[in-house]
Every structure is written in structure tokens, then in C-alpha cells.
Design a protein around this motif. Structure first.
Motif, PDB file in Angstrom:
ATOM      1  N   UNK A   1       0.809  -1.211   0.000  1.00 18.67           N
ATOM      2  CA  UNK A   1       0.000   0.000   0.000  1.00 18.67           C
ATOM      3  C   UNK A   1       0.844   1.265   0.000  1.00 18.67           C
ATOM      4  N   UNK A   2       2.100   1.150   0.393  1.00 17.93           N
ATOM      5  CA  UNK A   2       2.977   2.320   0.399  1.00 17.93           C
ATOM      6  C   UNK A   2       3.676   2.531  -0.943  1.00 17.93           C
ATOM      7  N   UNK A   3       3.409   1.676  -1.917  1.00 13.91           N
ATOM      8  CA  UNK A   3       4.035   1.783  -3.247  1.00 13.91           C
ATOM      9  C   UNK A   3       3.133   2.600  -4.163  1.00 13.91           C
ATOM     10  N   UNK A   4       3.656   3.671  -4.701  1.00 16.04           N
ATOM     11  CA  UNK A   4       2.913   4.456  -5.690  1.00 16.04           C
ATOM     12  C   UNK A   4       3.057   3.788  -7.049  1.00 16.04           C
ATOM     13  N   UNK A   5       1.961   3.606  -7.792  1.00 12.24           N
ATOM     14  CA  UNK A   5       2.056   2.877  -9.063  1.00 12.24           C
ATOM     15  C   UNK A   5       2.853   3.595 -10.142  1.00 12.24           C
ATOM     16  N   UNK A   6       3.101   4.893  -9.970  1.00 14.93           N
ATOM     17  CA  UNK A   6       3.776   5.656 -11.018  1.00 14.93           C
ATOM     18  C   UNK A   6       5.028   6.376 -10.529  1.00 14.93           C
ATOM     19  N   UNK A   7       5.352   6.258  -9.241  1.00 13.39           N
ATOM     20  CA  UNK A   7       6.469   7.025  -8.707  1.00 13.39           C
ATOM     21  C   UNK A   7       7.355   6.165  -7.815  1.00 13.39           C
TER      22      UNK A   7
END
Length: 572
Positions: free
Chosen positions: A357-363
Motif C-alpha cells: 500500500x505504500x508503493x505508488x504505481x507511477x512514482x
């Protein structure tokens, strides 16, 4: 465990970060596959040198099984590849016995002598003395490899130890042609070797590294292997030979005792078993940090439907999984005989969900936004080999002496160099070792403790295919095995898996390391646009060896890393 880090991951999950990614997760995987009791009827061996591969096949042809072959390959590598492993070092042996389906993990890691205490490796100012930690007998732990061969032969092999060691003994007496990597390793450690007459006598010719193509013989090592073959552990860890080791080590400033040697034993441990998208991954438990890190990475990825993403976004997710696993991998782990570790928490799907959940899909997530920890940067001078025999027994073996030619110290008349594995401990808490490791009490050099390692021999088991995989490569071992398993699951054969260009992220430094051609120019630009710092033309690394069995077609494959011209994978 660092409760703050778990809390942060949990709050990210509760906050709904990355909800879209979490909701497009793949369906629940089917029950993890198991292996049949019947085998393929033929064998496959892959190692870093064709002479060692042939030694394994020779022992199999004599009626030995994969475990006898593991002795033959390993002991032969001790003769012909002393830069990476040998009976002065240790290793991990992941085994599958086909007759009863047993998976087990032999921990033959070196142990700290009883007199170990951090100040022994300190300089006059109380800082870590790099020379003491990597050169000479003070840097050497008690070797585990001889005991591993005795254990393997006695509990799992079909042949007497003398027959499994016979190819290595013969090669040590008759000699083999010096090859480029063998010569280069001696040249690289020349100044250290020159400190001790026995090291010079063993590895140098007229003060220089031996010429490429010259015949190299090691009768002292042949004698040592024969002693182990006839006397077992007593031929190395007790009696006259042990006294010779201890006397020489102590005379040169080391701290070994006869009790240290006599107390050494192999530890047989339960492997870590992971389920990922209908595949079963059997891998290395502590004191390897590899299995825990693999578990975190695969648990993170299991929440994504990777088939819906393009290659750049899959790479991005892999890198972010690596970043988070490497942040955790060394802070919490140590010798399981002495350190209580939060293994269940680290491998929990709920913990992985919080990390995901702490992973941004684009950054990219800047590493300095995650809880602080400086990860290790370990030696790459290790070796791995993989074996499947005709009955379906399997062995994945990774072993090492740590640095090139270990400590550089040879006891006269023994034929092998001692390891410098003490440097894999956090010798002085809070101070980095020669490779950047900062650690605390969990990985301190306490009497009898085993240092943390990245070595990650693994099995990958699907409904129709099974792979045996591993590699050297220091702190990059885990990501190489991770990428290799993903490629195998995607359908690639070992010959392709071991040759693929590799990339790596280990939390700090906050850089994506990549071999030449790992990414296209467009992929590098896209990753940079996401915020990743990419070094996309680094030197190559690792020396992966993999074998596989396609049970549907009953076909074996053996892939040996083309990064080393002497490596060899064969099916017989």
C-alpha cells in the motif's frame, strides 16, 4: 521488531493508498504443487566449471545420488576454484529427497571462535580495523564445509564418502590447466598472500601468479581430502590435523582453539516454503537472509495482476519490492540458534499488504522516506551449483570463503586457504565493515554464532516444471534469484534464465544498478521519469547455475552462466 515500520505500513493500508493496485490482484492461487516420488530417469548438473560438473556426473554414473554428486562437485570446486569456496570455508545445502518428499537445509556456515569479542578487530582509536577483519587468521571463522560433506554422505548419500571425494582427490594430484579467473584471483590478492610463506608456496610460482594454461597441482589438499574421507570429522576437527591448524592460526595472531574445532557441527534446518501464484518456492532460512527477503518480495508482488502491466511498470514494482525487502532483511535477522527473529511477521501477507500500500504505481519511493537502515554490501566471491538426479533428488548448493581467496592465510601442508567470514559479522556495533555493513547485537561476533548471509539456494516447483537455482553475487544474490524465479515461472528455460541481463536495488544506495542491456534506452528514461536513479551500464555480476525438469515432457535442462567461459551445465 521495528513496530514503527509495521505501523507505518499498516496506516498506509488503512489510508487506502494504491487501492486500484490492491483490487486488481490475481485470483487466489491453487494449492501449491508437490513433487512425485519417481524421477526423470536421467540427471542434470550445472556449476561454475566444467571439471566440477563432470565430477558430479562421474559420481552419478557410479551409482551415487544427487547428494553424493553435491559432495563431488563441491570438493572439486575446492580444488579448482579456491577463490570462491573451499574446505576452509562453509556454505548452505538445500536438499530434496524424492523417496519421501523431504526438503531440508544444511547450514554449514562458519562459526565465531569462543574468544571472539569486538575489540579484537578495533584499531587504536576504537574503529574497525579493515585489515584485521579481512586478512589473516583473525578474520577466519571455524570452517563448516568438511563437516557438511561428512553429514551429506552419512545421512543422504548412497556411496561412501571416499568415492564421492575421489574425483577431487584425483584432480588435486594430477592437476588441471590454470584458467584466466584462477590466475586473476591470485594476482588480485598477491600482496596479501605474500605475507605468509605457506600462502606463497601454495599459490605462487617464483613470486608470481601461475601462468594461464600451466598445470596446477595441489597434493596437500589431496592428502587433506583423503584424511576426511577415511576419518570423517575427526580427520579435520580433532587430533593431529586440528592441532596443526590451531597452532598455525594462533602463531599468526588468530584465536582458534581445539575446542572451537571440536565443537563445530552442521545444523539441519527447516527451509522456508513460499506459495506464489500456484508455484511453491522452497528456499533458505536464517542465517541466510535470502529466504525472508524473497518471501517479502513475492508477497508484495502477489497483490498485483502483473499481466495487465507493461514491462516498465513491472520493473518498477519489482524495484519497489526489492527496496522494501532490503530495508528489512538485515536489521532483524541473525543466527537462529541464538537470536529470536520476527520471521512470521516478516513473511505475513498482512505485512506485505501494508508494504504494498505504500508503493505508488507511477512514482519511485525515495529510500530516505522509509525507516533508516544501512544494508550490507557483501563479497561476491562465492559459488553455486545445481543438481537433479535420475530419481528426482535435488541439491542447490551455495558456498564461499567470503573474499577472493578468503583471508589469504594458508596453514602449511593443508592445501587450502582459510575464510574471512568474521567480516560478515557486525564486528563493532554501529560501525560499517569493509563492505558497508552496519549492524547490532543480532549479528555480533559472539562465541559459536554464525554470521548472516545472502546465499539463497532455492527450488521452484510448479505443476509441470521444477527448477533448482542459485548464484554467487554478494548482496545481489537475492535479487538475482528473485528475477531468475520470475523468469522461470514465465516459462523461460534455464539456459535463458541464467543469461538474462540483471538489475538490482538494495534500499541504500538509492540507485537501480543494471547490467548492460538490462533496459532499453526508452525503459531507462521511463524509470527515470518515475523518479528512479538508474545506472544502466554497470559491469556484469553473478555466476548463476540452474537445472530444471519438465515433468510433462520428462525433459531436463541445465543452464550455466555465460558470464564465465569455464561454467558448464550438462544433462546425462
Amino acid at each position: 521488531m521495528n513496530r514503527l515500520w509495521i505501523l507505518l505500513a499498516g496506516l498506509a493500508l488503512l489510508a487506502g493508498c494504491n487501492v486500484t493496485d490492491a483490487q486488481d490482484a490475481s485470483t487466489t492461487p491453487s494449492a501449491a504443487p508437490s513433487l512425485p516420488a519417481s524421477g526423470p530417469g536421467k540427471a542434470a548438473v550445472a556449476s561454475s566449471h566444467r571439471i566440477a560438473t563432470d565430477a558430479g556426473l562421474e559420481v552419478l554414473a557410479k551409482g551415487g545420488n544427487a547428494f553424493d554428486a553435491a559432495i563431488a562437485v563441491g570438493a572439486t570446486l575446492a580444488v579448482i576454484e579456491p577463490s570462491s569456496s573451499g574446505i576452509g570455508g562453509g556454505g548452505f545445502f538445500l536438499l530434496h529427497r524424492a523417496s519421501d518428499g523431504k526438503d531440508t537445509f544444511l547450514d554449514a556456515r562458519e562459526t565465531a571462535p569462543a574468544a571472539s569479542k569486538g575489540e579484537l578487530w578495533a584499531d587504536a582509536e576504537g574503529k574497525l580495523d579493515r585489515d584485521k577483519s579481512i586478512n589473516g587468521p583473525l578474520s577466519a571463522g571455524i570452517p563448516g564445509e568438511p563437516a557438511a560433506y561428512v553429514w551429506l554422505a552419512g545421512k543422504y548419500g548412497k556411496l561412501p564418502l571416499s568415492e564421492s571425494l575421489a574425483p577431487a582427490i584425483r584432480i588435486a594430484r594430477e592437476g588441471f590447466p590454470v584458467y584466466a579467473r584462477f590466475r586473476a584471483s591470485i594476482e588480485r590478492r598477491k600482496e596479501v598472500l605474500q605475507r605468509w610463506p605457506a600462502s606463497v608456496a601454495l599459490y605462487m610460482v617464483d613470486g608470481e601468479a601461475p601462468a594461464e594454461g600451466a598445470t596446477w597441482k595441489n597434493p596437500d589438499l589431496a592428502d587433506t581430502l583423503e584424511r576426511i574421507a577415511s576419518q570423517g570429522n575427526d580427520g579435520f576437527y580433532k587430533g593431529e590435523f586440528a592441532a596443526k591448524l590451531v597452532d598455525a592460526v594462533r602463531a599468526a595472531g588468530g584465536i582458534w582453539t581445539l575446542d572451537d574445532l571440536a565443537a563445530y557441527t552442521v545444523r539441519e534446518r527447516e527451509p522456508i516454503a513460499l506459495d506464489y501464484r500456484g508455484w511453491r518456492i522452497v528456499t533458505s532460512p536464517p542465517p541466510s537472509s535470502g529466504g525472508i527477503a524473497l518471501g517479502e518480495m513475492f508477497n508484495i508482488l502477489s497483490g498485483y495482476n502483473l499481466a495487465k502491466r507493461d514491462r516498465v511498470h513491472r520493473i518498477h514494482l519489482n524495484i519497489e519490492a526489492m527496496r522494501r525487502a532490503y530495508r528489512d532483511r538485515a536489521e532483524y535477522l541473525g543466527d537462529p540458534d541464538y537470536v529470536e527473529m520476527p520471521v512470521a511477521e516478516l513473511l505475513s501477507p498482512l505485512y506485505a499488504a501494508g508494504l504494498r500500500a505504500s508503493i505508488h504505481p507511477e512514482k519511485a519511493t525515495p529510500s530516505d522516506l522509509l525507516p533508516g537502515y544501512i544494508p550490507p554490501n557483501e563479497s561476491e566471491h562465492t559459488t553455486h551449483y545445481s543438481i537433479i538426479d535420475a530419481d528426482g533428488n535435488m541439491a542447490a548448493v551455495t558456498k564461499t570463503v567470503n573474499l577472493t581467496l578468503g583471508s589469504g592465510f594458508v596453514v602449511a601442508g593443508t592445501g587450502f586457504v582459510l575464510n574471512n567470514e568474521m567480516d560478515d559479522f557486525a564486528l563493532l556495533p554501529g560501525q560499517p565493515n569493509a563492505f558497508g555493513l552496519v549492524g547490532g547485537d543480532a549479528n555480533a561476533p559472539k562465541p559459536g554464532h554464525r554470521p548472516l548471509s545472502s546465499m539463497t539456494p532455492s527450488f521452484v516447483i510448479g505443476n509441470d516444471r521444477v527448477g533448482v537455482i542459485g548464484t554467487p553475487g554478494g548482496s545481489r544474490i537475492i535479487t538475482m534469484v528473485f528475477e531468475g524465479i520470475l523468469a522461470f515461472i514465465d516459462g523461460e528455460l534455464p539456459e535463458k534464465v541464467v543469461a538474462n541481463p540483471r538489475y538490482h536495488h538494495q534500499y541504500l544506495p538509492d540507485v537501480v544498478s543494471a547490467e548492460p542491456n538490462a533496459f532499453t534506452r526508452e525503459e531507462t528514461r521511463a524509470l527515470q521519469a518515475m523518479g528512479h536513479i538508474v545506472n544502466d551500464a554497470e559491469r556484469t555480476w553473478g555466476l548463476m547455475n540452474m537445472v530444471s525438469w519438465d515433468r510433462k515432457t520428462n525433459t531436463l535442462h541445465a543452464g550455466s552462466d555465460p558470464r564465465e567461459e569455464m561454467s558448464s551445465g550438462k544433462v546425462q
